[in-house]
Design a protein around this motif. Structure first.
Motif, PDB file in Angstrom:
ATOM      1  N   PRO A 120       0.473 -20.825   8.842  1.00 47.82           N
ATOM      2  CA  PRO A 120       0.227 -20.129  10.109  1.00 47.82           C
ATOM      3  C   PRO A 120       0.214 -18.624   9.856  1.00 47.82           C
ATOM      4  O   PRO A 120       0.965 -18.116   9.023  1.00 47.82           O
ATOM      5  N   ARG A 121      -0.657 -17.922  10.571  1.00 48.05           N
ATOM      6  CA  ARG A 121      -0.764 -16.482  10.334  1.00 48.05           C
ATOM      7  C   ARG A 121       0.569 -15.766  10.541  1.00 48.05           C
ATOM      8  O   ARG A 121       0.897 -14.813   9.834  1.00 48.05           O
ATOM      9  N   GLU A 122       1.351 -16.215  11.527  1.00 47.47           N
ATOM     10  CA  GLU A 122       2.638 -15.576  11.766  1.00 47.47           C
ATOM     11  C   GLU A 122       3.538 -15.706  10.545  1.00 47.47           C
ATOM     12  O   GLU A 122       4.197 -14.743  10.139  1.00 47.47           O
ATOM     13  N   ARG A 123       3.543 -16.896   9.945  1.00 49.57           N
ATOM     14  CA  ARG A 123       4.375 -17.111   8.763  1.00 49.57           C
ATOM     15  C   ARG A 123       3.844 -16.316   7.569  1.00 49.57           C
ATOM     16  O   ARG A 123       4.622 -15.722   6.810  1.00 49.57           O
ATOM     17  N   LEU A 124       2.521 -16.291   7.413  1.00 44.98           N
ATOM     18  CA  LEU A 124       1.918 -15.553   6.299  1.00 44.98           C
ATOM     19  C   LEU A 124       2.307 -14.082   6.367  1.00 44.98           C
ATOM     20  O   LEU A 124       2.655 -13.477   5.346  1.00 44.98           O
ATOM     21  N   ARG A 125       2.270 -13.520   7.565  1.00 44.79           N
ATOM     22  CA  ARG A 125       2.535 -12.089   7.674  1.00 44.79           C
ATOM     23  C   ARG A 125       4.027 -11.769   7.710  1.00 44.79           C
ATOM     24  O   ARG A 125       4.405 -10.601   7.665  1.00 44.79           O
ATOM     25  N   GLU A 126       4.862 -12.813   7.800  1.00 46.28           N
ATOM     26  CA  GLU A 126       6.283 -12.622   7.523  1.00 46.28           C
ATOM     27  C   GLU A 126       6.531 -12.530   6.015  1.00 46.28           C
ATOM     28  O   GLU A 126       7.388 -11.787   5.560  1.00 46.28           O
ATOM     29  N   LEU A 127       5.732 -13.298   5.264  1.00 48.60           N
ATOM     30  CA  LEU A 127       5.902 -13.316   3.803  1.00 48.60           C
ATOM     31  C   LEU A 127       5.282 -12.077   3.150  1.00 48.60           C
ATOM     32  O   LEU A 127       5.790 -11.591   2.135  1.00 48.60           O
ATOM     33  N   VAL A 128       4.169 -11.601   3.693  1.00 56.17           N
ATOM     34  CA  VAL A 128       3.414 -10.509   3.072  1.00 56.17           C
ATOM     35  C   VAL A 128       3.515  -9.269   3.947  1.00 56.17           C
ATOM     36  O   VAL A 128       3.198  -9.304   5.137  1.00 56.17           O
ATOM     37  N   SER A 129       3.943  -8.172   3.344  1.00 51.27           N
ATOM     38  CA  SER A 129       3.988  -6.898   4.054  1.00 51.27           C
ATOM     39  C   SER A 129       2.999  -5.951   3.393  1.00 51.27           C
ATOM     40  O   SER A 129       2.828  -5.963   2.176  1.00 51.27           O
ATOM     41  N   VAL A 130       2.345  -5.115   4.217  1.00 51.32           N
ATOM     42  CA  VAL A 130       1.246  -4.283   3.732  1.00 51.32           C
ATOM     43  C   VAL A 130       1.470  -2.838   4.141  1.00 51.32           C
ATOM     44  O   VAL A 130       1.888  -2.554   5.267  1.00 51.32           O
ATOM     45  N   ALA A 131       1.197  -1.923   3.221  1.00 53.32           N
ATOM     46  CA  ALA A 131       1.111  -0.494   3.530  1.00 53.32           C
ATOM     47  C   ALA A 131      -0.295  -0.052   3.181  1.00 53.32           C
ATOM     48  O   ALA A 131      -0.716  -0.154   2.021  1.00 53.32           O
ATOM     49  N   PHE A 132      -1.041   0.412   4.179  1.00 52.85           N
ATOM     50  CA  PHE A 132      -2.437   0.776   3.973  1.00 52.85           C
ATOM     51  C   PHE A 132      -2.561   2.221   3.497  1.00 52.85           C
ATOM     52  O   PHE A 132      -1.677   3.049   3.711  1.00 52.85           O
ATOM     53  N   GLU A 133      -3.697   2.495   2.871  1.00 54.80           N
ATOM     54  CA  GLU A 133      -3.953   3.854   2.391  1.00 54.80           C
ATOM     55  C   GLU A 133      -4.018   4.823   3.558  1.00 54.80           C
ATOM     56  O   GLU A 133      -3.537   5.948   3.474  1.00 54.80           O
ATOM     57  N   GLU A 134      -4.610   4.388   4.669  1.00 55.81           N
ATOM     58  CA  GLU A 134      -4.666   5.215   5.869  1.00 55.81           C
ATOM     59  C   GLU A 134      -3.480   4.846   6.755  1.00 55.81           C
ATOM     60  O   GLU A 134      -3.441   3.751   7.330  1.00 55.81           O
ATOM     61  N   PRO A 135      -2.468   5.725   6.853  1.00 57.06           N
ATOM     62  CA  PRO A 135      -1.243   5.360   7.594  1.00 57.06           C
ATOM     63  C   PRO A 135      -1.446   5.457   9.094  1.00 57.06           C
ATOM     64  O   PRO A 135      -1.461   6.549   9.667  1.00 57.06           O
ATOM     65  N   PRO A 138      -0.036   3.947  -1.861  1.00 60.07           N
ATOM     66  CA  PRO A 138       0.911   4.412  -0.836  1.00 60.07           C
ATOM     67  C   PRO A 138       1.410   5.830  -1.027  1.00 60.07           C
ATOM     68  O   PRO A 138       2.100   6.352  -0.158  1.00 60.07           O
ATOM     69  N   LEU A 139       1.093   6.478  -2.157  1.00 60.99           N
ATOM     70  CA  LEU A 139       1.650   7.796  -2.446  1.00 60.99           C
ATOM     71  C   LEU A 139       0.588   8.888  -2.490  1.00 60.99           C
ATOM     72  O   LEU A 139       0.857  10.003  -2.940  1.00 60.99           O
ATOM     73  N   SER A 140      -0.621   8.600  -2.029  1.00 65.85           N
ATOM     74  CA  SER A 140      -1.736   9.530  -2.215  1.00 65.85           C
ATOM     75  C   SER A 140      -1.553  10.843  -1.480  1.00 65.85           C
ATOM     76  O   SER A 140      -2.080  11.870  -1.900  1.00 65.85           O
ATOM     77  N   ALA A 141      -0.802  10.856  -0.355  1.00 65.80           N
ATOM     78  CA  ALA A 141      -0.673  12.075   0.445  1.00 65.80           C
ATOM     79  C   ALA A 141       0.619  12.831   0.169  1.00 65.80           C
ATOM     80  O   ALA A 141       0.948  13.764   0.891  1.00 65.80           O
ATOM     81  N   LEU A 142       1.351  12.439  -0.892  1.00 62.43           N
ATOM     82  CA  LEU A 142       2.650  13.051  -1.159  1.00 62.43           C
ATOM     83  C   LEU A 142       2.531  14.141  -2.213  1.00 62.43           C
ATOM     84  O   LEU A 142       1.709  14.061  -3.132  1.00 62.43           O
ATOM     85  N   ASP A 143       3.393  15.147  -2.070  1.00 57.03           N
ATOM     86  CA  ASP A 143       3.458  16.160  -3.109  1.00 57.03           C
ATOM     87  C   ASP A 143       4.169  15.595  -4.330  1.00 57.03           C
ATOM     88  O   ASP A 143       4.806  14.524  -4.276  1.00 57.03           O
ATOM     89  N   VAL A 144       4.097  16.294  -5.449  1.00 56.38           N
ATOM     90  CA  VAL A 144       4.614  15.780  -6.717  1.00 56.38           C
ATOM     91  C   VAL A 144       6.109  15.510  -6.639  1.00 56.38           C
ATOM     92  O   VAL A 144       6.598  14.474  -7.107  1.00 56.38           O
TER      93      VAL A 144
END
Length: 553
Positions: free
Chosen positions: A379-394, A473-479
């Protein structure tokens, strides 16, 4: 009730008035007053009876549309302008509610009134009744022509409203770009052009409606005039009583509004019909994957754990038939507890591949499994409990900083929220006026790009997911901040199975192994050092001053 009043008038004229009976006239006046009050009271009762259920219909339709939009695949939202969806959820549903509460009711009431009224007229004086019925045939012909032409204009106008809404929304969200490049005059010109086309369409609609009203009013008025002349002659000849003529003309006048309202009611009905078509265009859209039967696969115990992609292929639904797929024959296995970096040139399909894992897009071939279980069987609800996503565009929402983070785990506690903020190096939240309870504004635009990206990263890690997908996930961060986030991320990645899209060597070094995506396929898998020596393409991607420094480390 409006048709009873003329009958009362007939009794008054042929009775008390003809007999010169003042008491009878007063009695007739009281009867007319009672009938008028009853008509007004029934009108109020009807409004009360209809208001609640019709408001419920609109609310239910809007809720159903919102739920459906949440369940449609990302590919649908990629194709549809947001303004078109907004206009359907607001303006179109308002038109439907207005139709249900007013035109639909009056179409029924007026149709019954006209039918019963003409029966009454013919019973009173059949010859005069036939005179009033004469305009019916030409009016039907005019209305049929009007309906076809008005429907086309109504659809055009409502689509233009959607385009105008899209432009307005884009202008508000992109106000910094418009101001920064001095493009406000160009945007004003584009808006004026769209508004001008909409105005022209509305004027065409008004012209059609005006012509229809002119005919609908003129034809019945001519018929009433002819009936009046004939009726007066019959009264003069003694063939018809004065009371009957008064009742006849009063009944004809009572039918005047039901007949004349036909044009207006047809216009609103056509607007509502078009709005309903536009509403169901969205409601009828389906997720192609939802209709595909899910075949049973090998049990989880029979397969290796972790994240596995086998022969995965993806083609966008609206891509030309002869266009090559974005991904073809992708085979990749990320072992349990392992972090895999995914690298490739811009446009190679990295973001598309990561979107397949939580089923934001549906693979067109192949299979993806999590610990041996195929994702299409979950089920999509269960799938998205298992998988967490951070997109390039926050993407952030008009809510507090804490609420944006808690979207990753709604049942998380305060301590878990603070831990996620610490991992993402989002301690800046504590310096906001109300801490993590501070509103971040629409799209989070009150924050910097790096701050938004850190909140999005905190949202991804707060639920301690079994599988973590991070798209650069780190593209917009300073060094300096990047180094701190990487250090905290190592502890998180050590307890999960992760796929990290990387463009910089510093991000690649977070991973146990690296996969190179090229030409829609995985062409090489190995450690960072191995691929630098064995893959010229990988070495080219990682080349540059930063790469040399990281490699020396």
């Amino acid at each position: 009730m409006s048709l009873v009043i003329p009958l009362a008038l007939k009794w008054i004229v042929d009775g008390p008035v003809a007999d010169r009976d003042p008491a009878g006239v007063w009695l007739g006046g009281v009867v007319l007053l009672v009938l008028g009050c009853a008509e007004a009271a029934l009108f109020g009762v009807r409004r009360l009876l209809l208001a609640r259920p019709l408001a419920r219909v609109e609310a239910d339709m809007r809720a159903a549309l919102y739920r459906h939009l949440q369940r449609l695949p990302v590919s649908f939202h990629d194709r549809w302008p947001s303004g078109q969806l907004l206009s359907r959820a607001t303006g179109d549903l308002s038109l439907i509610r207005i139709f249900l509460s007013f035109p639909l009711v009056f179409l029924l009431v007026n149709a019954v009134t006209i039918a019963v009224g003409f029966v009454v007229l013919i019973q009173q004086q059949w010859m005069l009744g036939l005179v009033l019925l004469a305009p019916v045939v030409p009016m039907i012909a005019v209305c049929s022509v009007f309906e076809e032409r008005y429907s086309r204009k109504a659809r055009t106008a409502q689509d233009q409203v959607g385009d105008l809404t899209t432009l307005m929304e884009e202008s508000v969200l992109g106000i910094r770009i418009i101001k920064g490049f001095g493009r406000h005059r160009g945007q004003e010109g584009a808006f004026a052009a769209l508004a001008g086309r909409l105005r022209a369409t509305e004027m065409d609609k008004a012209g059609l409606l005006g012509a229809l009203w002119a005919l609908i009013i003129t034809l019945p008025e001519l018929a009433v005039g002819a009936a009046l002349v004939l009726g007066v002659r019959q009264v003069a000849d003694g063939a018809l009583s004065a009371g009957t003529l008064v009742a006849f003309l009063s009944t004809a006048l009572a039918l005047r509004w039901p007949v004349e309202s036909i044009g207006f009611l047809l216009a609103v009905t056509n607007d509502a019909a078009t709005a309903t078509d536009r509403f169901f265009e969205v409601m009828d859209a389906r997720d192609p994957a939802a209709s595909r039967a899910v075949a049973s696969r090998a049990p989880a115990a029979a397969r290796e754990g972790g994240l596995r992609l086998e022969g995965v292929e993806f083609r966008y639904p609206d891509a030309p038939a002869d266009a090559p797929p974005v991904l073809r024959g992708v085979d990749l296995h990320i072992r349990t507890g392992e972090t895999m970096a995914l690298v490739g040139t811009t446009g190679s399909g990295k973001t598309t591949l990561t979107a397949l894992i939580p089923r934001l897009h549906e693979a067109t071939a192949g299979r993806i499994t999590l610990d041996g279980a195929e994702i299409t069987a979950l089920p999509r609800e269960r799938l998205r409990e298992l998988v967490s996503v951070a997109f390039e565009e926050p993407t952030l929402f008009s809510a507090t900083a804490g609420e944006n983070v808690l979207m990753g785990a709604a049942d998380a506690r305060e301590a878990e929220l603070l831990r996620a903020l610490a991992v993402a190096q989002a301690d800046f939240v504590h310096a906001l006026p109300e801490g993590h309870r501070t509103q971040v504004g629409e799209q989070g635009l009150s924050l910097s790009g790096g701050q938004r990206q850190r909140l999005a990263l905190a949202r991804a890690v707060i639920g301690s997911p079994r599988f973590l997908v991070l798209d650069d996930p780190l593209s917009a961060l300073d060094v300096h901040t990047e180094a701190l986030v990487e250090s905290a991320l190592r502890d998180v990645l050590a307890t999960t199975t992760a796929l990290v899209v990387a463009h910089r060597p510093s991000t690649v070094l977070l991973a146990d192994r690296v996969a190179l995506l090229s030409g829609g396929c995985i062409t090489a898998v190995g450690t960072h050092s191995e691929l630098l020596g064995s893959s010229r393409e990988y070495a080219s991607l990682m080349s540059g001053p930063e790469s040399e420094q990281e490699h020396r480390r």
